[in-house]
Design a protein around this motif. Structure first.
Motif, PDB file in Angstrom:
ATOM      1  N   MET A 170      38.703  36.911  65.508  1.00  0.00           N
ATOM      2  CA  MET A 170      37.635  36.281  64.730  1.00  0.00           C
ATOM      3  C   MET A 170      36.772  37.346  64.045  1.00  0.00           C
ATOM      4  N   GLY A 171      36.450  38.414  64.774  1.00  0.00           N
ATOM      5  CA  GLY A 171      35.638  39.469  64.191  1.00  0.00           C
ATOM      6  C   GLY A 171      36.323  40.150  63.029  1.00  0.00           C
ATOM      7  N   ILE A 172      37.605  40.429  63.186  1.00  0.00           N
ATOM      8  CA  ILE A 172      38.348  41.128  62.140  1.00  0.00           C
ATOM      9  C   ILE A 172      38.485  40.265  60.896  1.00  0.00           C
ATOM     10  N   VAL A 173      38.863  38.997  61.076  1.00  0.00           N
ATOM     11  CA  VAL A 173      39.115  38.166  59.896  1.00  0.00           C
ATOM     12  C   VAL A 173      37.820  37.871  59.145  1.00  0.00           C
ATOM     13  N   LEU A 174      36.686  37.813  59.851  1.00  0.00           N
ATOM     14  CA  LEU A 174      35.428  37.545  59.166  1.00  0.00           C
ATOM     15  C   LEU A 174      34.960  38.729  58.320  1.00  0.00           C
ATOM     16  N   ILE A 175      35.500  39.919  58.582  1.00  0.00           N
ATOM     17  CA  ILE A 175      35.231  41.042  57.683  1.00  0.00           C
ATOM     18  C   ILE A 175      35.779  40.731  56.292  1.00  0.00           C
ATOM     19  N   GLY A 176      36.846  39.932  56.252  1.00  0.00           N
ATOM     20  CA  GLY A 176      37.403  39.531  54.958  1.00  0.00           C
ATOM     21  C   GLY A 176      36.387  38.827  54.085  1.00  0.00           C
ATOM     22  N   ALA A 177      35.521  38.002  54.691  1.00  0.00           N
ATOM     23  CA  ALA A 177      34.486  37.305  53.927  1.00  0.00           C
ATOM     24  C   ALA A 177      33.490  38.277  53.327  1.00  0.00           C
ATOM     25  N   LEU A 178      33.234  39.360  54.027  1.00  0.00           N
ATOM     26  CA  LEU A 178      32.308  40.378  53.536  1.00  0.00           C
ATOM     27  C   LEU A 178      32.921  41.145  52.360  1.00  0.00           C
ATOM     28  N   LEU A 179      34.203  41.501  52.478  1.00  0.00           N
ATOM     29  CA  LEU A 179      34.828  42.364  51.479  1.00  0.00           C
ATOM     30  C   LEU A 179      35.182  41.647  50.185  1.00  0.00           C
ATOM     31  N   SER A 180      35.337  40.328  50.241  1.00  0.00           N
ATOM     32  CA  SER A 180      35.862  39.610  49.080  1.00  0.00           C
ATOM     33  C   SER A 180      34.795  39.090  48.127  1.00  0.00           C
ATOM     34  N   GLN A 181      33.510  39.094  48.541  1.00  0.00           N
ATOM     35  CA  GLN A 181      32.487  38.458  47.709  1.00  0.00           C
ATOM     36  C   GLN A 181      32.383  39.097  46.324  1.00  0.00           C
ATOM     37  N   TRP A 182      32.290  40.427  46.291  1.00  0.00           N
ATOM     38  CA  TRP A 182      32.104  41.088  45.005  1.00  0.00           C
ATOM     39  C   TRP A 182      33.324  40.959  44.097  1.00  0.00           C
ATOM     40  N   PRO A 183      34.555  41.241  44.560  1.00  0.00           N
ATOM     41  CA  PRO A 183      35.688  41.141  43.632  1.00  0.00           C
ATOM     42  C   PRO A 183      35.930  39.723  43.113  1.00  0.00           C
ATOM     43  N   VAL A 184      35.726  38.713  43.962  1.00  0.00           N
ATOM     44  CA  VAL A 184      35.915  37.343  43.481  1.00  0.00           C
ATOM     45  C   VAL A 184      34.805  36.970  42.493  1.00  0.00           C
ATOM     46  N   GLY A 185      33.568  37.414  42.769  1.00  0.00           N
ATOM     47  CA  GLY A 185      32.494  37.177  41.814  1.00  0.00           C
ATOM     48  C   GLY A 185      32.776  37.846  40.477  1.00  0.00           C
ATOM     49  N   LYS A 186      33.291  39.065  40.526  1.00  0.00           N
ATOM     50  CA  LYS A 186      33.644  39.781  39.296  1.00  0.00           C
ATOM     51  C   LYS A 186      34.753  39.043  38.541  1.00  0.00           C
ATOM     52  N   LEU A 187      35.740  38.541  39.281  1.00  0.00           N
ATOM     53  CA  LEU A 187      36.821  37.780  38.649  1.00  0.00           C
ATOM     54  C   LEU A 187      36.275  36.539  37.961  1.00  0.00           C
ATOM     55  N   SER A 188      35.334  35.842  38.620  1.00  0.00           N
ATOM     56  CA  SER A 188      34.778  34.625  38.022  1.00  0.00           C
ATOM     57  C   SER A 188      33.980  34.942  36.758  1.00  0.00           C
ATOM     58  N   ASP A 189      33.360  36.132  36.684  1.00  0.00           N
ATOM     59  CA  ASP A 189      32.678  36.542  35.456  1.00  0.00           C
ATOM     60  C   ASP A 189      33.678  36.750  34.324  1.00  0.00           C
ATOM     61  N   ARG A 190      34.856  37.207  34.684  1.00  0.00           N
ATOM     62  CA  ARG A 190      35.842  37.579  33.659  1.00  0.00           C
ATOM     63  C   ARG A 190      36.646  36.380  33.157  1.00  0.00           C
ATOM     64  N   ILE A 191      37.143  35.533  34.074  1.00  0.00           N
ATOM     65  CA  ILE A 191      38.043  34.457  33.642  1.00  0.00           C
ATOM     66  C   ILE A 191      37.396  33.076  33.719  1.00  0.00           C
ATOM     67  N   GLY A 192      36.176  32.993  34.242  1.00  0.00           N
ATOM     68  CA  GLY A 192      35.504  31.699  34.342  1.00  0.00           C
ATOM     69  C   GLY A 192      35.473  31.191  35.772  1.00  0.00           C
ATOM     70  N   ARG A 193      34.408  30.440  36.096  1.00  0.00           N
ATOM     71  CA  ARG A 193      34.213  29.960  37.471  1.00  0.00           C
ATOM     72  C   ARG A 193      35.291  28.963  37.877  1.00  0.00           C
ATOM     73  N   ARG A 194      35.592  28.038  36.997  1.00  0.00           N
ATOM     74  CA  ARG A 194      36.510  26.960  37.376  1.00  0.00           C
ATOM     75  C   ARG A 194      37.945  27.462  37.486  1.00  0.00           C
ATOM     76  N   ALA A 195      38.312  28.383  36.619  1.00  0.00           N
ATOM     77  CA  ALA A 195      39.641  28.992  36.752  1.00  0.00           C
ATOM     78  C   ALA A 195      39.734  29.775  38.059  1.00  0.00           C
ATOM     79  N   THR A 196      38.639  30.470  38.416  1.00  0.00           N
ATOM     80  CA  THR A 196      38.625  31.219  39.673  1.00  0.00           C
ATOM     81  C   THR A 196      38.714  30.264  40.860  1.00  0.00           C
ATOM     82  N   GLN A 197      37.970  29.155  40.819  1.00  0.00           N
ATOM     83  CA  GLN A 197      38.058  28.173  41.896  1.00  0.00           C
ATOM     84  C   GLN A 197      39.490  27.679  42.064  1.00  0.00           C
ATOM     85  N   GLY A 198      40.171  27.433  40.950  1.00  0.00           N
ATOM     86  CA  GLY A 198      41.551  26.972  41.023  1.00  0.00           C
ATOM     87  C   GLY A 198      42.479  28.006  41.633  1.00  0.00           C
ATOM     88  N   LEU A 199      42.376  29.250  41.174  1.00  0.00           N
ATOM     89  CA  LEU A 199      43.234  30.310  41.708  1.00  0.00           C
ATOM     90  C   LEU A 199      42.992  30.543  43.196  1.00  0.00           C
TER      91      LEU A 199
END
Length: 391
Positions: free
Chosen positions: A255-284
């Motif tokens: 549980m501890g290890i996998v929850l680090i994934g939530a910490l590491l992914s916030q910025w890159p997914v946010g950056k992706l949503s800025d680039r291709i759009g929020r709804r496209a990011t939600q779909g992907l």
């Protein structure tokens, strides 16, 4: 920012304790041979308390100030934690989870109002980024602490429950002793009252729903879906891991290890949503999460389960942020407060339902039923994103 040092330090300790307690409740109920449905029902009570707090605690926090509110609600959380030492039945624990959820809303509200009041607009994004990093850091560390305190796999011992309470009480110390205290500002006589103090919360909710219906009508079911996934993961993944053969100490580490994934992914997914759009990011994100959920239905090799869970959490825990960002792209500046409050309540409704519905899937389909449920939700979110793209 100096006034935030004490608040954020105490908050991190409190999140560690709350994360540890959430998993201990599930493991303890499994140890005394309660069903997955019992675990789901008890854990859902946390979100019911969360909804109750979200409906009414904002004006109180605005009136008494963030530090005083944090100390008061943290003390209530510590008292609830003491209850786990005195009672050991599902009914009593359901009530305690209800109280914990209610008090944690007060904590979250005090922290977020403290951040808003302590930093200028130019630094608010950085301050909230730090707040989110500390949130996921505290959640992850709390899971590793379970590995230190669990030695015999027997669920939650008295020592472990005392340790949780120590974290809750310890969180009060930096808040009381470190940093400048913020004093809530009173409106001058005859001036307009603060917007936090005047609107009734039900009216705020109705106004927010109306604005969401106008600007982003599918954001409400999408936000419910994000709440379903998040709460089901926290409450039932320990049950899932125990059912597929993980020892108690390994569960906490996983549980501890996998929850680090939530910490590491916030910025890159946010950056992706800025680039291709929020709804496209939600779909992907939803499609990729659906593939991973399908894998978790059948995968049983421990290392592979850890890897797939890490990626699954890294994706699904970004969905709420993407949904909120999409809404804020589309609503007027004046409507952002009420829509944000409404989305938080809607997310909590999904959170309240997630453990119960997920546990029903596990009851009829076995351990993998949790991720059959997650598969259904993520496919639904992917479908919603396609429908939204046409709006």
């Amino acid at each position: 920012m100096r006034s935030l040092i004490g608040l954020l330090s105490g908050y991190t300790l409190l999140i560690c304790g709350n994360s540890l307690l959430t998993t201990l409740v599930s493991l303890r109920m499994l140890h005394v041979e309660r069903s997955a449905l019992d675990v789901g029902l008890v854990q859902s009570c946390y979100y019911l308390g969360y909804i109750g707090g979200a409906l009414g605690l904002g004006p109180l926090v605005a009136r008494i100030g963030s530090q005083r509110a944090f100390i008061g609600f943290s003390a209530l959380t510590a008292l609830a934690a003491l209850g786990y030492l005195s009672f050991d039945t599902p009914g009593a624990w359901a009530v305690l989870r209800l109280v914990t959820g209610f008090s944690m809303v007060g904590v979250f509200t005090s922290i977020e109002s403290g951040v808003n009041g302590a930093v200028p607009n130019a630094r608010r994004g950085q301050a909230f980024a730090l707040y989110l990093v500390l949130t996921y850091l505290g959640v992850s560390v709390g899971q590793f602490l379970l590995g230190w305190t669990t030695t015999d796999g027997a669920g939650a011992s008295d020592f472990e429950r005392i340790f949780v309470n120590a974290l809750f009480v310890g969180a009060l110390i930096p808040v009381a002793l470190i940093g400048d205290w913020q004093v809530p500002l009173s409106s001058p006589q005859g001036a307009a009252a603060s917007p936090l103090a005047t609107p009734k919360r039900p009216a705020l909710l109705l106004d927010g729903l109306s604005e969401l219906k106008r600007a982003a009508p599918r954001s409400v079911p999408a936000c419910i879906g994000a709440g379903l996934l998040s709460s089901a993961f926290y409450a039932l993944t320990p049950v899932y891991l125990e059912r597929i053969g993980f020892p108690a100490a390994d569960i906490s580490h996983a549980m501890g290890i996998v929850l680090i994934g939530a910490l590491l992914s916030q910025w890159p997914v946010g950056k992706l949503s800025d680039r291709i759009g929020r709804r496209a990011t939600q779909g992907l994100v939803s499609v990729a999460a659906a593939v991973l959920a399908a894998a978790l239905i059948v995968v049983r090799t421990p290392l592979l389960v850890d890897c797939v869970l890490f990626l699954y959490v890294a994706l699904t825990f970004t969905l709420y942020g993407v949904i909120v960002s999409d809404v804020n792209d589309r609503v007027d500046q004046s409507a952002r407060v009420k829509t944000s409050a409404t989305l938080l309540l809607v997310f909590s409704i999904g959170g309240a339902a997630g453990p119960t519905i997920g546990s029903l899937f596990m009851r009829f389909l076995g351990a993998g039923g949790l991720y059959v449920f997650a598969l259904a939700v993520t496919v639904g979110l992917a479908t919603l994103s396609r429908a939204q793209a046409r709006v």
